[in-house]
Design an enzyme around this catalytic site. Structure first.
Site, PDB file in Angstrom:
ATOM      1  N   ASN A 165     -19.666 -27.930 -19.959  1.00 49.83           N
ATOM      2  CA  ASN A 165     -19.428 -26.676 -20.368  1.00 49.83           C
ATOM      3  C   ASN A 165     -17.981 -26.878 -20.610  1.00 49.83           C
ATOM      4  OD1 ASN A 165     -18.082 -24.168 -21.301  1.00 49.83           O
ATOM      5  ND2 ASN A 165     -18.336 -23.551 -18.911  1.00 49.83           N
ATOM      6  N   TRP A 166     -17.032 -27.262 -21.384  1.00 50.35           N
ATOM      7  CA  TRP A 166     -15.414 -28.040 -21.553  1.00 50.35           C
ATOM      8  C   TRP A 166     -14.900 -26.554 -21.800  1.00 50.35           C
ATOM      9  CZ3 TRP A 166     -15.816 -31.516 -26.743  1.00 50.35           C
ATOM     10  CH2 TRP A 166     -16.007 -32.597 -26.720  1.00 50.35           C
ATOM     11  N   LYS A 167     -15.212 -25.788 -21.482  1.00 47.09           N
ATOM     12  CA  LYS A 167     -15.004 -24.235 -21.844  1.00 47.09           C
ATOM     13  C   LYS A 167     -13.904 -24.455 -22.899  1.00 47.09           C
ATOM     14  CE  LYS A 167     -15.839 -23.860 -16.848  1.00 47.09           C
ATOM     15  NZ  LYS A 167     -15.624 -23.171 -15.750  1.00 47.09           N
TER      16      LYS A 167
ATOM     17  N   HIS B  81     -21.617 -16.454 -17.979  1.00 50.14           N
ATOM     18  CA  HIS B  81     -20.795 -17.237 -17.174  1.00 50.14           C
ATOM     19  C   HIS B  81     -20.340 -16.993 -16.287  1.00 50.14           C
ATOM     20  CE1 HIS B  81     -17.544 -19.658 -16.151  1.00 50.14           C
ATOM     21  NE2 HIS B  81     -18.967 -20.898 -16.467  1.00 50.14           N
TER      22      HIS B  81
ATOM     23  N   GLU C  38     -17.484 -16.168 -16.111  1.00 52.73           N
ATOM     24  CA  GLU C  38     -16.126 -16.149 -16.460  1.00 52.73           C
ATOM     25  C   GLU C  38     -16.319 -15.442 -17.692  1.00 52.73           C
ATOM     26  OE1 GLU C  38     -14.999 -20.189 -17.332  1.00 52.73           O
ATOM     27  OE2 GLU C  38     -14.942 -20.851 -15.246  1.00 52.73           O
TER      28      GLU C  38
ATOM     29  N   GLU D 288     -25.274 -20.890 -10.225  1.00 55.64           N
ATOM     30  CA  GLU D 288     -23.094 -21.258 -10.115  1.00 55.64           C
ATOM     31  C   GLU D 288     -22.648 -20.122  -9.092  1.00 55.64           C
ATOM     32  OE1 GLU D 288     -21.696 -23.814 -13.830  1.00 55.64           O
ATOM     33  OE2 GLU D 288     -21.963 -21.718 -14.131  1.00 55.64           O
TER      34      GLU D 288
ATOM     35  N   GLY E 220     -14.811 -24.607 -10.285  1.00 54.31           N
ATOM     36  CA  GLY E 220     -13.215 -24.976 -10.172  1.00 54.31           C
ATOM     37  C   GLY E 220     -12.157 -24.855  -9.306  1.00 54.31           C
TER      38      GLY E 220
ATOM     39  N   SER F 209     -18.404 -26.988  -9.569  1.00 54.56           N
ATOM     40  CA  SER F 209     -17.422 -28.007  -8.887  1.00 54.56           C
ATOM     41  C   SER F 209     -18.386 -29.339  -8.360  1.00 54.56           C
ATOM     42  CB  SER F 209     -16.556 -28.154  -7.412  1.00 54.56           C
ATOM     43  OG  SER F 209     -16.068 -27.356  -7.561  1.00 54.56           O
TER      44      SER F 209
ATOM     45  N   GLY G 266     -18.659 -28.447 -15.285  1.00 60.08           N
ATOM     46  CA  GLY G 266     -17.492 -28.186 -16.332  1.00 60.08           C
ATOM     47  C   GLY G 266     -15.845 -28.880 -15.890  1.00 60.08           C
ATOM     48  N   GLY G 267     -15.076 -29.186 -15.298  1.00 62.21           N
ATOM     49  CA  GLY G 267     -13.871 -30.148 -15.055  1.00 62.21           C
ATOM     50  C   GLY G 267     -14.371 -31.479 -15.269  1.00 62.21           C
TER      51      GLY G 267
HETATM   52  P1  PGA Z   1     -16.571 -26.744 -12.538  1.00 64.08           P
HETATM   53  O1  PGA Z   1     -17.597 -25.170 -13.322  1.00 64.08           O
HETATM   54  O2  PGA Z   1     -17.992 -28.067 -12.788  1.00 64.08           O
HETATM   55  O3  PGA Z   1     -15.353 -26.519 -12.515  1.00 64.08           O
HETATM   56  O4  PGA Z   1     -16.742 -26.198 -11.445  1.00 64.08           O
HETATM   57  C1  PGA Z   1     -18.530 -25.556 -13.820  1.00 64.08           C
HETATM   58  C2  PGA Z   1     -18.857 -24.278 -14.736  1.00 64.08           C
HETATM   59  O5  PGA Z   1     -18.196 -23.288 -14.726  1.00 64.08           O
HETATM   60  O6  PGA Z   1     -19.545 -24.190 -15.355  1.00 64.08           O
END
Ligand code: PGA
Length: 250
Positions: free
Chosen positions: A9-11, A95, A97, A167, A173, A212, A233-234
């Site tokens: 997930n590049w966001k 998600h 967010e 999650e 993050g 993470s 994500g990251g």
């Molecule tokens: P993260 O994000 O790996 O940066 O913690 C995961 C996600 O939001 O899907």
């Protein structure tokens, strides 16, 4: 046997240029992978180009969000059929967010899952508790509420068309990962809750862990019996990291 899945997930990160370089590197590295299913979820505007670049590889394309409506006067929204049109197989729905920053409710998330299924997309349904909720010992109740809203709308057969991603919000993050045992506990709980509707589906549906996940903790998470891969994500913004995580899922 549930096939492991790793989705990046590049966001809202990157540019056209570095998306190209990242996809190229992931594509080359992923050619060695035989067992794990791999998905990239770039921002909407890069979907077509990334999709074209992925053509001929086994990596699938996913979007990060979709509209709950099918078409019409919804300025700024993107329909599931449009995502199919540009080659998406998957779409992330609900998600944390989206839930916390853009006010997506359990009900809206459920409608979006229904919209994804209607368009022939596989939803990656995200759910998980905040730190406060974990400290209040209501982790399972929160997961149940989020899951049940979707089950009520699309049924267990609908849920079975996609995947679930647990999650914990406090791990996203933050560099703070749920321990394999903590994650496994919630994954097993979710599977039991799905089993109450349909045991076969519960045994087959994939439940990813997100929050993470990095190259150095992926293997121990993926070794847990109910963790079927990860939503990354990251670390998905670095080809080497992302590929190492995919390798851990092999
Ligand atoms: P993260 O994000 O790996 O940066 O913690 C995961 C996600 O939001 O899907």
């Amino acid at each position: 046997m549930r096939r492991k899945l790793v989705a990046g997930n590049w966001k809202m990160n990157g540019s056209r240029k570095n998306a190209q370089a990242l996809v190229e590197a992931v594509k080359q590295g992923a050619a060695r992978l035989k067992h794990v299913e791999t998905v990239l979820c770039p921002p909407f505007v890069y979907l077509s180009e990334v999709g074209a670049q992925l053509a001929g590889s086994a990596i699938l394309l996913g979007a990060q969000n979709l509209c709950d409506k099918t078409e019409g006067a919804y300025t700024g929204e993107v329909a599931g059929t449009m995502l199919r049109d540009v080659g998406c197989s998957y779409v992330i729905v609900g998600h944390s967010e989206r839930r916390s920053l853009y006010g997506e409710t359990d009900e809206l998330v459920a409608l979006k899952v229904a919209a994804a299924l209607g368009a022939g997309l596989k939803p990656i349904l995200c759910l998980g508790e905040t730190l406060q909720e974990r400290e209040q010992n209501i982790t399972e109740a929160v997961a149940a509420r989020q899951l049940d809203a979707v089950l009520k709308t699309v049924g267990v057969e609908g849920l079975a068309q996609g995947v679930v991603a647990y999650e914990p919000v406090w791990a996203i993050g933050t560099g703070r990962t749920a321990s394999p045992a903590q994650a496994q506990e919630v994954h097993a709980y979710l599977r039991r809750r799905i089993a109450a509707h349909n045991a076969t589906i519960a045994g087959e549906i994939r439940i990813l862990y997100g929050g993470s996940v990095k190259a150095d903790n992926a293997a121990e998470l993926f070794a847990m019996p109910d963790i079927d891969g990860g939503l990354i994500g990251g670390a998905s913004l670095h080809a080497g990291q992302f590929l190492a995580i995919c390798q851990a899922a092999e």
